[in-house]
Scaffold this motif. Sequence first.
Motif, PDB file in Angstrom:
ATOM      1  N   GLU A 456      21.836  21.651 -17.537  1.00 46.28           N
ATOM      2  CA  GLU A 456      23.052  22.286 -16.875  1.00 46.28           C
ATOM      3  C   GLU A 456      22.571  23.103 -15.530  1.00 46.28           C
ATOM      4  OE1 GLU A 456      24.570  24.907 -19.756  1.00 46.28           O
ATOM      5  OE2 GLU A 456      25.904  23.530 -20.670  1.00 46.28           O
ATOM      6  N   GLU A 457      23.414  23.281 -14.873  1.00 49.54           N
ATOM      7  CA  GLU A 457      22.998  24.156 -13.648  1.00 49.54           C
ATOM      8  C   GLU A 457      23.962  25.232 -13.431  1.00 49.54           C
ATOM      9  OE1 GLU A 457      20.129  23.906 -10.548  1.00 49.54           O
ATOM     10  OE2 GLU A 457      21.202  25.536 -11.270  1.00 49.54           O
ATOM     11  N   VAL A 458      23.667  26.211 -12.478  1.00 47.59           N
ATOM     12  CA  VAL A 458      24.459  27.397 -12.390  1.00 47.59           C
ATOM     13  C   VAL A 458      25.334  27.133 -11.174  1.00 47.59           C
ATOM     14  CG1 VAL A 458      24.513  29.965 -11.634  1.00 47.59           C
ATOM     15  CG2 VAL A 458      22.591  29.013 -13.068  1.00 47.59           C
ATOM     16  N   PHE A 459      26.628  27.312 -11.217  1.00 45.75           N
ATOM     17  CA  PHE A 459      27.742  27.034 -10.397  1.00 45.75           C
ATOM     18  C   PHE A 459      28.637  28.270 -10.247  1.00 45.75           C
ATOM     19  CE2 PHE A 459      30.644  24.027  -8.600  1.00 45.75           C
ATOM     20  CZ  PHE A 459      31.707  24.834  -7.985  1.00 45.75           C
ATOM     21  N   ALA A 460      28.613  28.803  -9.030  1.00 47.26           N
ATOM     22  CA  ALA A 460      29.456  29.972  -8.721  1.00 47.26           C
ATOM     23  C   ALA A 460      30.641  29.554  -7.750  1.00 47.26           C
ATOM     24  CB  ALA A 460      28.513  30.967  -8.042  1.00 47.26           C
ATOM     25  N   PHE A 461      31.803  30.155  -8.265  1.00 50.35           N
ATOM     26  CA  PHE A 461      32.986  30.184  -7.361  1.00 50.35           C
ATOM     27  C   PHE A 461      32.911  31.436  -6.554  1.00 50.35           C
ATOM     28  CE2 PHE A 461      34.740  27.151 -10.436  1.00 50.35           C
ATOM     29  CZ  PHE A 461      35.097  26.039  -9.500  1.00 50.35           C
ATOM     30  N   ILE A 462      33.082  31.703  -5.268  1.00 48.92           N
ATOM     31  CA  ILE A 462      33.057  32.980  -4.597  1.00 48.92           C
ATOM     32  C   ILE A 462      34.383  32.914  -3.808  1.00 48.92           C
ATOM     33  CG2 ILE A 462      32.105  33.941  -2.593  1.00 48.92           C
ATOM     34  CD1 ILE A 462      30.078  33.699  -5.064  1.00 48.92           C
ATOM     35  N   VAL A 463      35.008  34.037  -3.865  1.00 53.46           N
ATOM     36  CA  VAL A 463      36.199  34.530  -3.359  1.00 53.46           C
ATOM     37  C   VAL A 463      35.792  35.683  -2.297  1.00 53.46           C
ATOM     38  CG1 VAL A 463      38.273  35.477  -3.167  1.00 53.46           C
ATOM     39  CG2 VAL A 463      37.747  34.347  -5.047  1.00 53.46           C
ATOM     40  N   PRO A 464      35.655  35.211  -1.041  1.00 50.12           N
ATOM     41  CA  PRO A 464      34.905  36.100   0.209  1.00 50.12           C
ATOM     42  C   PRO A 464      36.199  37.158   0.479  1.00 50.12           C
ATOM     43  CG  PRO A 464      35.724  34.168   1.234  1.00 50.12           C
ATOM     44  CD  PRO A 464      35.922  34.072  -0.144  1.00 50.12           C
ATOM     45  N   ASN A 465      35.530  38.355   1.146  1.00 52.26           N
ATOM     46  CA  ASN A 465      36.644  39.455   1.297  1.00 52.26           C
ATOM     47  C   ASN A 465      37.170  39.311   2.728  1.00 52.26           C
ATOM     48  OD1 ASN A 465      36.354  41.601  -0.987  1.00 52.26           O
ATOM     49  ND2 ASN A 465      34.545  42.067  -0.122  1.00 52.26           N
ATOM     50  N   THR A 466      36.578  38.512   3.563  1.00 55.14           N
ATOM     51  CA  THR A 466      37.139  38.092   5.017  1.00 55.14           C
ATOM     52  C   THR A 466      37.267  36.667   5.055  1.00 55.14           C
ATOM     53  OG1 THR A 466      35.114  38.463   5.932  1.00 55.14           O
ATOM     54  CG2 THR A 466      36.521  40.270   5.735  1.00 55.14           C
ATOM     55  N   LYS A 467      38.078  36.402   6.060  1.00 50.41           N
ATOM     56  CA  LYS A 467      38.087  35.092   6.413  1.00 50.41           C
ATOM     57  C   LYS A 467      37.002  34.400   6.757  1.00 50.41           C
ATOM     58  CE  LYS A 467      40.718  31.833   9.363  1.00 50.41           C
ATOM     59  NZ  LYS A 467      39.708  31.244  10.075  1.00 50.41           N
ATOM     60  N   VAL A 468      36.678  33.098   6.462  1.00 51.18           N
ATOM     61  CA  VAL A 468      35.188  32.529   6.602  1.00 51.18           C
ATOM     62  C   VAL A 468      35.417  31.269   7.730  1.00 51.18           C
ATOM     63  CG1 VAL A 468      33.463  31.416   5.828  1.00 51.18           C
ATOM     64  CG2 VAL A 468      34.420  33.339   4.239  1.00 51.18           C
ATOM     65  N   ASP A 469      34.701  31.210   8.601  1.00 51.31           N
ATOM     66  CA  ASP A 469      34.624  30.226   9.390  1.00 51.31           C
ATOM     67  C   ASP A 469      33.634  29.155   8.993  1.00 51.31           C
ATOM     68  OD1 ASP A 469      34.824  32.822  12.188  1.00 51.31           O
ATOM     69  OD2 ASP A 469      36.427  31.554  11.476  1.00 51.31           O
ATOM     70  N   ASP A 470      32.488  29.535   8.544  1.00 49.87           N
ATOM     71  CA  ASP A 470      31.586  28.571   8.069  1.00 49.87           C
ATOM     72  C   ASP A 470      31.245  28.641   6.475  1.00 49.87           C
ATOM     73  OD1 ASP A 470      29.391  26.985   7.625  1.00 49.87           O
ATOM     74  OD2 ASP A 470      28.592  27.154   9.869  1.00 49.87           O
ATOM     75  N   ASP A 471      31.761  27.775   5.662  1.00 44.27           N
ATOM     76  CA  ASP A 471      31.312  28.061   4.175  1.00 44.27           C
ATOM     77  C   ASP A 471      30.042  27.930   3.817  1.00 44.27           C
ATOM     78  OD1 ASP A 471      34.707  26.653   2.788  1.00 44.27           O
ATOM     79  OD2 ASP A 471      34.338  28.562   3.989  1.00 44.27           O
ATOM     80  N   ASP A 472      29.352  26.866   4.476  1.00 47.11           N
ATOM     81  CA  ASP A 472      28.077  26.408   4.148  1.00 47.11           C
ATOM     82  C   ASP A 472      27.074  27.537   4.450  1.00 47.11           C
ATOM     83  OD1 ASP A 472      27.627  22.991   4.450  1.00 47.11           O
ATOM     84  OD2 ASP A 472      29.110  24.119   3.366  1.00 47.11           O
ATOM     85  N   ALA A 473      27.353  28.074   5.740  1.00 42.16           N
ATOM     86  CA  ALA A 473      26.536  29.431   5.994  1.00 42.16           C
ATOM     87  C   ALA A 473      26.721  30.495   5.364  1.00 42.16           C
ATOM     88  CB  ALA A 473      26.818  29.618   7.752  1.00 42.16           C
TER      89      ALA A 473
END
Length: 540
Positions: A456-473
């Motif tokens: 198994e591997e660790v997976f994280a769903f993230i809800v950012p506080n502000t609008k994100v222009d680059d998800d990968d970064a």
Amino acid sequence: MSRDIRYRSPADAFAATAARLPDAPFLIAPASAGLPYAPDGFRIKYGNFKTDVDRLRAEYAAAGYGRGARVALLLENRPVFFLHWLALNALGVSIVPINPDVRAEELSFQLELSQADLLVATSDRIHVTRDAALGRARLIDTDSRIPACESDVTGQDPSFESECALLFTSGSTGKPKGCMLSNRYFLQVADWYLAQGGVAALRPDREINLTPLPMFHMNALGCSAVGMMVLGGAVVPLDRFHANRWWQCVADSGATVVHCLGVIPAILLQLSVTEVERQHSVRFAFAPGVDVRHRATFEERYRIPIVEAWAMTETGGAAATTTAREPAGFGARCVGRPSDGMEYRLVDDQGADVAPGKPGELLVRAKGDAPRAGFFSGYLKDEEATEAAWDGGWFHTGDLVYADEDGLMYFFDRKKTIVRRSGENIGVLEVESALYMDARIGGCAVTPVPDDIRGEEVFAFIVPNTKVDDDDALATSIVKVCAERLAYHKVPGYVAIVDELPLSSTRKLARGEIKTLAAAAVASNRAIDMRALKAKLRHS
């Protein structure tokens, strides 16, 4: 138990074997192990090591250490770990083995909870403690003079039921729990391990047990280390698993038994065929969690039968299962049959027994008038969690298991929210707590996803506080910050930036749905793969 335990402690078992077999090897490592601290390897006899243990025991005794004290050991799997452990155990002192990959915040928590009097580290690992809050623990390296003990000591000898070690395990809270494990616990783990029989039958005074597993886990500390002390065998304590030198090390050490996790056979099967892979003396591999897709191929290619098993840090050998006596070809996720001294039930969410073939939560206890005998002594400073785990007089494992008509047991899934990565149990709430320290994160949910190599591997769903222009970064930055707070194996290997998280009707995280969504995101390549970065962070 399969027989009466005749020792008070692991130190007693070691001393008895050293008196009986002073010239027999206790600790072995060939040069091919590639140990950075011992490039030429080592072969240490019981008698010589006993002399060193007695000397160090006298130093600890003179400094006032005894029952009631704890000493944290940041000594990896090196001979010096066994030296300090046995010297302290002979005085009744409990040890707190520390993961060398621990981060400062984790170390601070473990030292605060354990109230360790002393932290002993190798000189090349002192840097791990740099940013940690040591609390009452005084830090020394292995060449330093031992400072006076400040705990209330009640005696300087071990007792059967006194604490031998404090090991940390994931639980249902945001921080790991400290499992108090007695001398009885470890001797009973060894007793169960040595009594498995079948393909795992062990021969007195002849076995060489090679393990890449860490001594801060009950598998290595109880089965390999204490098991060999009781049996009169030797231990090959590797620093970790190295695929490219595994078979040469196995052959050169003369290992007759190897310990693995499910991930190791999967990796070894990716290696090119070599002559040395058949030049071993191994009679079986003790390897819980091997994928059925790999087991038969591994056994045929390397001519080593795999023994599956089930146990927990909390249960030790008092409640454990093994496939050692089962015919080859047992089914997927089979963990064998329960030990003779174990009672169990499989129950549904209402606590009713389930029918054969149906999964239910595994509840366990010891047979007889003492249902907790041989189990952990409790969670340190958390009596409420201890009693909740023993609700109704049974230990609630949180594991879903089913049994067939013949009584064979099969692991189905985990009720608890735990990621089992390469044999490490990772509490998702601990990872979520670390993520929430990042001010950019408004919400997060961590869950396991399948991994062909690591289980198994660790997976994280993230809800950012502000609008994100680059998800990968953003994901890269979050993972790097998280790695400053957690050991690398706990850091998310996958990240998905989302607008919201699935919630239940009571506004709690819908863990089942989250797990399903995460698996689908990985399968469809919609998740951001952080595994390469995670591997780099391991060495940073």
